[in-house]
Write a protein that holds these residues in place. Sequence first.
Motif, mmCIF file in Angstrom:
data_model
loop_
_atom_site.group_PDB
_atom_site.id
_atom_site.type_symbol
_atom_site.label_atom_id
_atom_site.label_comp_id
_atom_site.label_asym_id
_atom_site.label_seq_id
_atom_site.Cartn_x
_atom_site.Cartn_y
_atom_site.Cartn_z
ATOM 1 N N TYR A 222 0.843 -1.186 0.000
ATOM 2 C CA TYR A 222 0.000 0.000 0.000
ATOM 3 C C TYR A 222 0.880 1.239 0.000
ATOM 4 N N HIS A 223 0.586 2.185 -0.903
ATOM 5 C CA HIS A 223 1.352 3.427 -1.029
ATOM 6 C C HIS A 223 0.526 4.586 -0.461
ATOM 7 N N PRO A 224 0.840 5.052 0.745
ATOM 8 C CA PRO A 224 0.024 6.085 1.376
ATOM 9 C C PRO A 224 -0.020 7.410 0.613
ATOM 10 N N THR A 225 1.018 7.724 -0.142
ATOM 11 C CA THR A 225 1.057 9.024 -0.818
ATOM 12 C C THR A 225 -0.103 9.199 -1.796
ATOM 13 N N ASP A 226 -0.438 8.135 -2.526
ATOM 14 C CA ASP A 226 -1.512 8.249 -3.511
ATOM 15 C C ASP A 226 -2.593 7.177 -3.360
ATOM 16 N N GLY A 227 -2.477 6.330 -2.335
ATOM 17 C CA GLY A 227 -3.496 5.316 -2.101
ATOM 18 C C GLY A 227 -3.465 4.120 -3.031
ATOM 19 N N GLN A 228 -2.397 4.004 -3.820
ATOM 20 C CA GLN A 228 -2.312 2.894 -4.776
ATOM 21 C C GLN A 228 -1.966 1.585 -4.071
ATOM 22 N N LEU A 229 -2.427 0.477 -4.653
ATOM 23 C CA LEU A 229 -2.139 -0.867 -4.182
ATOM 24 C C LEU A 229 -1.367 -1.617 -5.264
ATOM 25 N N GLU A 230 -0.390 -2.405 -4.841
ATOM 26 C CA GLU A 230 0.494 -3.116 -5.773
ATOM 27 C C GLU A 230 0.647 -4.565 -5.321
ATOM 28 N N VAL A 231 0.403 -5.507 -6.232
ATOM 29 C CA VAL A 231 0.533 -6.930 -5.914
ATOM 30 C C VAL A 231 2.000 -7.336 -6.002
#
Length: 347
Positions: A222-231
């Motif tokens: 989880y990337h808090p800066t932009d809310g993106q999720l990465e598998v």
Amino acid sequence: MIEKFLIGTYTINDSEGIFEIELDNDKKVLQNAHLVAKIDSPTYLAESKKHIVYAVDRNMAQPDLRGGVASFDFNQEPAVLLQEEIETGTSDAYVAVDEDRQLVYTANYHMGYVSVYAIQADGTLLLKDRVQSLGEVGPRPQQADGAHPHYANLTPDGRLVVCDLGTDCVHVYDISAEGKLTQVSELKTEPGFGPRNISFVNEKNIGYLVGELASQVSVIRYHPTDGQLEVLETLSTIPTDWTEHNGAAAIKISSDQRFVYITNRGHDSIAVFEIQADGNLSLRQLISSEGEFPRDFNFNADESLLLVANQNSDNMSLYERDAHSGQLTLIQKEFAVPEGTCVMRRI
């Protein structure tokens, strides 16, 4: 020491609502199962710090008004029903309490939306926002009729994350002070994955996403800066040679952030994974749930014990948990609780 748990249930056969059970930590036994609140199919529960329990509600007395959430005051015994927020349609699948914002979130699997309620001074709820989940449906039969949000709860930094089994999507939303949702990101999983549940290791911004339909778990950054999720990685929750039906279900992470536990409905087991230094997982154990369709489970307060509810066989099982290896040892089975679907430790 005695700990108390509430058990959410279906009320299709013998159950009449919410049960309370006791766990004797000294004797290591489950005991004294009894009905504490009559309600139709309270399949998921969440408790506030004020001891108000919010329960999924399916009011069968009103054929056209069947779906919603009920509020119970558990400061007294028996619990007192404060409110039934019932609407046209089907009942919700999940409910969660946001103490900081004094909000409650629900996910409605069949209607395809997520709701946000404000908690009033008396513990009752007021609808503040509702978001319809959208997207192209997945390829499996369970996905054919549209969006199916099954989970709505908080990310490590307080956004709302929603798992949609029907569209193979995980949505992340900003939440305003008024309880309004604004989508900031969307993760599209592999087709047919069927996202059901996610749990985070907060300090590392790593999440573990359960794919019910694929019987898999994905490691998510989880990337808090932009809310993106990465598998980052995906593993099976069942043996590679298992060919019968299975649906991965509940997930929890030990508080020392070393182990992940997932139930398998069909294989009827609990999978134990160890969290590696990079956040990836390694399977350490697959142990029978000693019953059919293990829908949910929970730890006791010090996590030395784990209890699981087997929905279709009307029983619960208790395990001792080794804090070093994470592995489970069965110590009690066939403890009778009808149609158990949620295991909630009392606050």
